[in-house]
Write a protein that holds these residues in place. Sequence first.
Motif, PDB file in Angstrom:
ATOM      1  N   MET A 153      48.195 -15.836 113.777  1.00 33.64           N
ATOM      2  CA  MET A 153      49.193 -15.667 114.227  1.00 33.64           C
ATOM      3  C   MET A 153      50.523 -16.514 113.590  1.00 33.64           C
ATOM      4  SD  MET A 153      50.580 -15.376 118.130  1.00 33.64           S
ATOM      5  CE  MET A 153      51.587 -16.561 118.600  1.00 33.64           C
ATOM      6  N   PHE A 154      51.606 -15.616 113.546  1.00 33.35           N
ATOM      7  CA  PHE A 154      52.737 -16.476 112.678  1.00 33.35           C
ATOM      8  C   PHE A 154      53.535 -17.279 113.514  1.00 33.35           C
ATOM      9  CE2 PHE A 154      57.431 -16.438 112.033  1.00 33.35           C
ATOM     10  CZ  PHE A 154      57.320 -17.139 110.790  1.00 33.35           C
ATOM     11  N   ARG A 155      53.664 -18.601 113.569  1.00 33.94           N
ATOM     12  CA  ARG A 155      54.240 -19.557 113.940  1.00 33.94           C
ATOM     13  C   ARG A 155      55.501 -20.107 113.099  1.00 33.94           C
ATOM     14  NH1 ARG A 155      52.549 -22.015 119.394  1.00 33.94           N
ATOM     15  NH2 ARG A 155      54.116 -23.718 118.823  1.00 33.94           N
ATOM     16  N   PRO A 156      56.700 -19.966 113.574  1.00 31.92           N
ATOM     17  CA  PRO A 156      57.812 -20.280 112.659  1.00 31.92           C
ATOM     18  C   PRO A 156      57.852 -21.992 112.839  1.00 31.92           C
ATOM     19  CG  PRO A 156      58.668 -18.925 114.433  1.00 31.92           C
ATOM     20  CD  PRO A 156      57.263 -19.191 114.771  1.00 31.92           C
ATOM     21  N   SER A 157      58.123 -22.557 111.856  1.00 27.59           N
ATOM     22  CA  SER A 157      58.243 -24.075 111.555  1.00 27.59           C
ATOM     23  C   SER A 157      59.077 -24.677 112.541  1.00 27.59           C
ATOM     24  CB  SER A 157      58.350 -24.438 109.722  1.00 27.59           C
ATOM     25  OG  SER A 157      59.575 -24.113 109.849  1.00 27.59           O
ATOM     26  N   GLN A 158      59.079 -25.845 112.678  1.00 22.73           N
ATOM     27  CA  GLN A 158      60.108 -26.853 113.547  1.00 22.73           C
ATOM     28  C   GLN A 158      61.221 -26.482 112.797  1.00 22.73           C
ATOM     29  OE1 GLN A 158      58.825 -28.176 116.341  1.00 22.73           O
ATOM     30  NE2 GLN A 158      60.789 -28.638 116.956  1.00 22.73           N
ATOM     31  N   PRO A 159      61.707 -26.740 111.723  1.00 22.04           N
ATOM     32  CA  PRO A 159      63.002 -26.657 111.030  1.00 22.04           C
ATOM     33  C   PRO A 159      63.400 -25.244 111.314  1.00 22.04           C
ATOM     34  CG  PRO A 159      61.705 -27.942 109.445  1.00 22.04           C
ATOM     35  CD  PRO A 159      60.887 -27.301 110.662  1.00 22.04           C
ATOM     36  N   VAL A 160      62.733 -24.359 111.179  1.00 21.48           N
ATOM     37  CA  VAL A 160      63.115 -22.942 111.274  1.00 21.48           C
ATOM     38  C   VAL A 160      63.720 -22.656 112.799  1.00 21.48           C
ATOM     39  CG1 VAL A 160      62.721 -20.259 111.398  1.00 21.48           C
ATOM     40  CG2 VAL A 160      61.821 -21.815 109.353  1.00 21.48           C
ATOM     41  N   LEU A 161      62.750 -23.156 113.894  1.00 19.46           N
ATOM     42  CA  LEU A 161      63.102 -23.117 115.391  1.00 19.46           C
ATOM     43  C   LEU A 161      64.571 -23.987 115.564  1.00 19.46           C
ATOM     44  CD1 LEU A 161      59.481 -23.311 116.842  1.00 19.46           C
ATOM     45  CD2 LEU A 161      61.271 -21.315 116.626  1.00 19.46           C
ATOM     46  N   ASP A 162      64.584 -25.077 114.847  1.00 11.50           N
ATOM     47  CA  ASP A 162      65.804 -25.808 114.990  1.00 11.50           C
ATOM     48  C   ASP A 162      66.982 -24.892 114.602  1.00 11.50           C
ATOM     49  OD1 ASP A 162      64.080 -27.747 116.258  1.00 11.50           O
ATOM     50  OD2 ASP A 162      64.291 -29.131 114.726  1.00 11.50           O
ATOM     51  N   ILE A 163      66.983 -24.531 113.612  1.00 10.87           N
ATOM     52  CA  ILE A 163      67.986 -23.693 112.947  1.00 10.87           C
ATOM     53  C   ILE A 163      68.379 -22.523 113.825  1.00 10.87           C
ATOM     54  CG2 ILE A 163      68.877 -22.313 111.006  1.00 10.87           C
ATOM     55  CD1 ILE A 163      67.392 -24.369 109.228  1.00 10.87           C
ATOM     56  N   ALA A 164      67.231 -21.718 114.110  1.00 13.41           N
ATOM     57  CA  ALA A 164      67.507 -20.752 115.118  1.00 13.41           C
ATOM     58  C   ALA A 164      68.195 -21.002 116.137  1.00 13.41           C
ATOM     59  CB  ALA A 164      66.332 -19.895 115.419  1.00 13.41           C
ATOM     60  N   GLY A 165      67.790 -22.212 116.907  1.00  9.98           N
ATOM     61  CA  GLY A 165      68.464 -22.775 118.162  1.00  9.98           C
ATOM     62  C   GLY A 165      69.615 -23.190 117.915  1.00  9.98           C
ATOM     63  N   THR A 166      70.078 -23.460 116.861  1.00  6.27           N
ATOM     64  CA  THR A 166      71.408 -24.061 116.303  1.00  6.27           C
ATOM     65  C   THR A 166      72.414 -22.752 116.535  1.00  6.27           C
ATOM     66  OG1 THR A 166      70.706 -25.972 115.532  1.00  6.27           O
ATOM     67  CG2 THR A 166      72.950 -25.352 114.886  1.00  6.27           C
ATOM     68  N   LEU A 167      72.053 -21.682 115.879  1.00  4.29           N
ATOM     69  CA  LEU A 167      72.635 -20.516 115.906  1.00  4.29           C
ATOM     70  C   LEU A 167      72.997 -19.830 117.262  1.00  4.29           C
ATOM     71  CD1 LEU A 167      71.185 -19.037 112.642  1.00  4.29           C
ATOM     72  CD2 LEU A 167      73.744 -20.048 112.708  1.00  4.29           C
ATOM     73  N   VAL A 168      71.802 -20.098 117.968  1.00  3.45           N
ATOM     74  CA  VAL A 168      71.926 -19.422 119.502  1.00  3.45           C
ATOM     75  C   VAL A 168      72.902 -20.234 120.291  1.00  3.45           C
ATOM     76  CG1 VAL A 168      70.634 -19.248 121.779  1.00  3.45           C
ATOM     77  CG2 VAL A 168      69.460 -18.517 119.454  1.00  3.45           C
ATOM     78  N   ARG A 169      72.765 -21.724 120.091  1.00  5.24           N
ATOM     79  CA  ARG A 169      73.691 -22.469 120.618  1.00  5.24           C
ATOM     80  C   ARG A 169      75.129 -22.352 120.542  1.00  5.24           C
ATOM     81  NH1 ARG A 169      75.605 -27.271 119.503  1.00  5.24           N
ATOM     82  NH2 ARG A 169      74.149 -27.827 117.792  1.00  5.24           N
ATOM     83  N   LEU A 170      75.475 -22.225 119.185  1.00  2.73           N
ATOM     84  CA  LEU A 170      76.834 -21.967 118.602  1.00  2.73           C
ATOM     85  C   LEU A 170      77.319 -20.616 119.023  1.00  2.73           C
ATOM     86  CD1 LEU A 170      76.709 -23.892 115.273  1.00  2.73           C
ATOM     87  CD2 LEU A 170      77.557 -24.867 117.276  1.00  2.73           C
ATOM     88  N   GLY A 171      76.614 -19.700 119.043  1.00  2.00           N
ATOM     89  CA  GLY A 171      76.750 -18.428 119.511  1.00  2.00           C
ATOM     90  C   GLY A 171      77.070 -18.150 120.831  1.00  2.00           C
ATOM     91  N   LEU A 172      76.532 -18.828 121.801  1.00  2.00           N
ATOM     92  CA  LEU A 172      76.721 -18.805 123.168  1.00  2.00           C
ATOM     93  C   LEU A 172      78.070 -19.517 123.397  1.00  2.00           C
ATOM     94  CD1 LEU A 172      76.003 -17.732 125.819  1.00  2.00           C
ATOM     95  CD2 LEU A 172      74.610 -19.540 126.164  1.00  2.00           C
ATOM     96  N   ALA A 173      78.099 -20.856 122.770  1.00  2.00           N
ATOM     97  CA  ALA A 173      79.243 -21.531 122.535  1.00  2.00           C
ATOM     98  C   ALA A 173      80.666 -20.596 122.336  1.00  2.00           C
ATOM     99  CB  ALA A 173      79.276 -22.826 121.898  1.00  2.00           C
ATOM    100  N   ALA A 174      80.630 -19.935 121.354  1.00  2.00           N
ATOM    101  CA  ALA A 174      81.533 -19.212 120.961  1.00  2.00           C
ATOM    102  C   ALA A 174      81.986 -18.196 122.343  1.00  2.00           C
ATOM    103  CB  ALA A 174      81.315 -18.477 119.739  1.00  2.00           C
ATOM    104  N   VAL A 175      81.107 -17.472 122.611  1.00  2.00           N
ATOM    105  CA  VAL A 175      81.181 -16.599 123.748  1.00  2.00           C
ATOM    106  C   VAL A 175      82.034 -17.349 124.888  1.00  2.00           C
ATOM    107  CG1 VAL A 175      79.858 -15.267 125.746  1.00  2.00           C
ATOM    108  CG2 VAL A 175      79.114 -15.112 123.444  1.00  2.00           C
ATOM    109  N   TRP A 176      81.587 -18.411 125.387  1.00  2.00           N
ATOM    110  CA  TRP A 176      82.438 -19.157 126.411  1.00  2.00           C
ATOM    111  C   TRP A 176      83.653 -19.453 126.029  1.00  2.00           C
ATOM    112  CZ3 TRP A 176      80.547 -17.340 130.265  1.00  2.00           C
ATOM    113  CH2 TRP A 176      79.006 -17.253 130.836  1.00  2.00           C
ATOM    114  N   LEU A 177      83.950 -20.167 124.861  1.00  2.00           N
ATOM    115  CA  LEU A 177      85.091 -20.612 124.521  1.00  2.00           C
ATOM    116  C   LEU A 177      86.317 -19.348 124.200  1.00  2.00           C
ATOM    117  CD1 LEU A 177      84.087 -23.161 121.796  1.00  2.00           C
ATOM    118  CD2 LEU A 177      85.002 -23.614 124.252  1.00  2.00           C
ATOM    119  N   VAL A 178      85.783 -18.380 123.534  1.00  2.00           N
ATOM    120  CA  VAL A 178      86.574 -17.055 123.549  1.00  2.00           C
ATOM    121  C   VAL A 178      86.977 -16.543 124.766  1.00  2.00           C
ATOM    122  CG1 VAL A 178      86.546 -14.931 122.603  1.00  2.00           C
ATOM    123  CG2 VAL A 178      85.830 -16.533 121.123  1.00  2.00           C
ATOM    124  N   SER A 179      85.928 -16.452 125.819  1.00  2.00           N
ATOM    125  CA  SER A 179      86.122 -15.701 126.843  1.00  2.00           C
ATOM    126  C   SER A 179      86.892 -16.759 127.709  1.00  2.00           C
ATOM    127  CB  SER A 179      84.769 -15.715 127.558  1.00  2.00           C
ATOM    128  OG  SER A 179      84.935 -14.857 128.942  1.00  2.00           O
TER     129      SER A 179
END
Length: 173
Positions: free
Chosen positions: A1-27
Amino acid sequence: MFRPSQPVLDIAGTLVRLGLAAVWLVSGSIKISDPGQTYLAVKAYEILPSALVHPVATALPLLELALGVLLLAGLLTRITAVASAVLLVLFIAGVAQSWARGLAIDCGCFGGGGKVAQGQTQYPQEIARDVGFLVLAGWLILRSRTRLAVDGWLRAGEREPAPDEPVSEAERI
């Protein structure tokens, strides 16, 4: 089974965090710049007693901006994600009850809001969008570790386990 590496998960999480931050800041920014329209949007849901409409219309953009700033900084990420999820569930419930009651309103999620002509509602799209944002919050609840975050800098002093040392599920997250 494919498991993304820690750095890939950290980068994905960063994008998720910044995306949700943008939603709240714009709204929050849009709502705070037009408090009268925000008042009309909150009132249109016909849920709150009149005495609570103004306090909620005032507090809502401030809460959204606070959530956005905390997520942008990566401070208290998991707690902020939980608060985001709760707020998003309330938004989804508000839109769903409006739809079920036959109210014709614009949600006011990103400005505007209030009563609209019958047939001009977009309830399915509004609910789907908020469910998408809820998925982002869920990611951060389950895995709050991200890059470029104050949380990470605060944890920097914590000891990393040795490669052969057992790690609890809580530490993996």
